[in-house]
Design an enzyme around this catalytic site. Sequence first.
Site, PDB file in Angstrom:
ATOM      1  N   GLU A  39      44.274  45.823  35.951  1.00  0.00           N
ATOM      2  CA  GLU A  39      44.785  44.786  35.056  1.00  0.00           C
ATOM      3  C   GLU A  39      43.795  44.644  33.905  1.00  0.00           C
ATOM      4  O   GLU A  39      42.591  44.490  34.154  1.00  0.00           O
ATOM      5  CB  GLU A  39      44.920  43.458  35.796  1.00  0.00           C
ATOM      6  CG  GLU A  39      45.907  43.478  36.951  1.00  0.00           C
ATOM      7  CD  GLU A  39      45.887  42.172  37.730  1.00  0.00           C
ATOM      8  OE1 GLU A  39      46.445  41.184  37.230  1.00  0.00           O
ATOM      9  OE2 GLU A  39      45.293  42.150  38.821  1.00  0.00           O
ATOM     10  N   ARG A 263      37.921  46.903  50.412  1.00  0.00           N
ATOM     11  CA  ARG A 263      37.285  46.919  49.105  1.00  0.00           C
ATOM     12  C   ARG A 263      35.767  46.978  49.265  1.00  0.00           C
ATOM     13  O   ARG A 263      35.221  46.706  50.330  1.00  0.00           O
ATOM     14  CB  ARG A 263      37.688  45.680  48.305  1.00  0.00           C
ATOM     15  CG  ARG A 263      37.119  44.383  48.844  1.00  0.00           C
ATOM     16  CD  ARG A 263      37.784  43.169  48.215  1.00  0.00           C
ATOM     17  NE  ARG A 263      37.761  43.246  46.769  1.00  0.00           N
ATOM     18  CZ  ARG A 263      38.475  42.449  45.977  1.00  0.00           C
ATOM     19  NH1 ARG A 263      39.278  41.537  46.511  1.00  0.00           N
ATOM     20  NH2 ARG A 263      38.403  42.552  44.667  1.00  0.00           N
ATOM     21  N   LYS A 273      36.238  39.179  39.149  1.00  0.00           N
ATOM     22  CA  LYS A 273      36.335  39.276  37.696  1.00  0.00           C
ATOM     23  C   LYS A 273      36.385  37.897  37.050  1.00  0.00           C
ATOM     24  O   LYS A 273      35.854  37.695  35.961  1.00  0.00           O
ATOM     25  CB  LYS A 273      37.566  40.100  37.300  1.00  0.00           C
ATOM     26  CG  LYS A 273      37.321  41.583  37.280  1.00  0.00           C
ATOM     27  CD  LYS A 273      38.341  42.340  36.450  1.00  0.00           C
ATOM     28  CE  LYS A 273      39.713  42.326  37.061  1.00  0.00           C
ATOM     29  NZ  LYS A 273      40.668  43.171  36.289  1.00  0.00           N
TER      30      LYS A 273
END
Length: 567
Positions: A39, A263, A273
């Site tokens: 994204e 992850r 983020k």
Amino acid sequence: MSADAATPAPSSNFIHAIIDEHNQTSRFGGRVHTRFPPEPNGYLHIGHAKSICLNFGIALKYGGKCNFRFDDTNPSKEDQEYVDSIMEDVKWLGFQWDGLYYASDYFEQLYEWALLLISKGKAYVCDLTADQIREHRGTLTKPGKNSPYRDRSVEENLMLFQRMRNGDFPDGSRVLRAKIDMASPNLNMRDPVLYRILRSHHHRTGDKWCIYAMYDYAHGQSDSIERITHSICTLEFENHRPLYDWFIQELGIYAPQQIEFARLSLTYTMMSKRKLLELVRDKHVAGWDDPRMPTISGLRRRGYTPEAIRNFCRRVGVSKTNGTTELGLLEYFLREDLNKRAARVMAVLRPLRLVIDNYPEGPIDEGVELMEAVNNPEDPEMGSRKVPFSRVLYIEQDDFREDPPKQYFRLAPGREVRLRYGYFVTCKSVVKDASGQVTEIHCTYDPATRGGNAPDGRKVKSTIHWVSAEHAIDAEVRLYDTLFTREDPNQVDEGHDFTENLNPKSLEVVSGAKLEPSLRGAAAGSSYQFERLGYFSVDPDTRPDKLVFNRTVALRDTWAKIEKKSK
């Protein structure tokens, strides 16, 4: 796929096992087609590097393809700056995509599919506010409650959704929701929102759209459109997979296989983020590429190499269980890579003047010797260089102790040490300022020990580095430590903020460092090993009249460890 990308790991993992089975059963006709779908709402970090290496690595391993797709469905948080930085990061890591795509390429198709769901009675326009939808959703132990708008007719829903697209309603006043099951044990299946009204300029489509698909609605269908075979996601999307499968089934379109993996989590490292953006916005750091940041651009500026990051990601591997990796492992692979490629040089960060009293005096050109110094003992092809040696040198302040403690073998009164590539010197006296601080050391040297060995076979216990005072060039050196003081930066007491774990000593700027003259004109981005000090990289702030170096990673310092333990 890439000219420089790392070769895939020789050992298999559970994702490879799944793909091998699919190839054996010809589920996808032997095709392997992955994608990396960031994204564009921030800069990529080291966690994304793992995903990049995984998706492109799978394509490399199986001779397949890997798409690069921006999931740009939230224009209020997206920016072309992020798009550009993400593309630069992927290229820098050594990968080349087989196709560049954007979810915004599919906005019209996604809209048509939403109309199809409405026509099948599988989606409806809901007038509840976001808070009301949240209240109606229920909990893990309590079923949700149907929206009062859930039973609108197909005709009314089609009309309202068309008007949503036309801009007839205010932002946030209506949404389109899937009609699934408000009592489902999976909260993602409780009539999730598919579209919201949002008047925000999109970096690619401009103001054409005022309704935008939610990530969960656009993601799986984008994979379907691109005919991705294996959609690799992190574990938090495992509970979303039934929803993605529901969309695919209801629309009757091509079905990729989603596979989830754990992850990356690193000690002392923030991976959110949103929180990284907060650090940038509130100026806790100097920007997304601050060398203390875990962003790929920050790591690049600090002096990390793509090879080190790829090797680290290969070593970490993939699993189905979340865990935390020690930051030291990443630094291990960095040292291992830089050890092979970085030229050795001598630099003194905190200079202390050393005068060799019995060294011949004379004009600069006459009272100077050129010592042969090896550029990199790991790579003979890098050759050697000449380093000027003279009567007055600079050494590190830490390399002299007037009253040396036990196990300290560097220079001290009456002690003999080796000057790297130079001579044996013995400390005879010191000069102090009014405060009692040692400002100058006076030594004698043994001319027979040129090059660092004594003809009589005597040994010294320490070798220290130096720079000729007459030839030294000045530089600013930025010493970086971890950005956070806690292994888990998110570990805070109730009512406190993660920024309270920021390390106030994460950056120390050293002015007046002295470097050997071979570093004059060093190019931004080039890496060196400052002997005995660590690996350093030339920062982009460097100008012709001012060299700026970032410490990429320190070397292991035996005495520093002893001293730290004693304290």
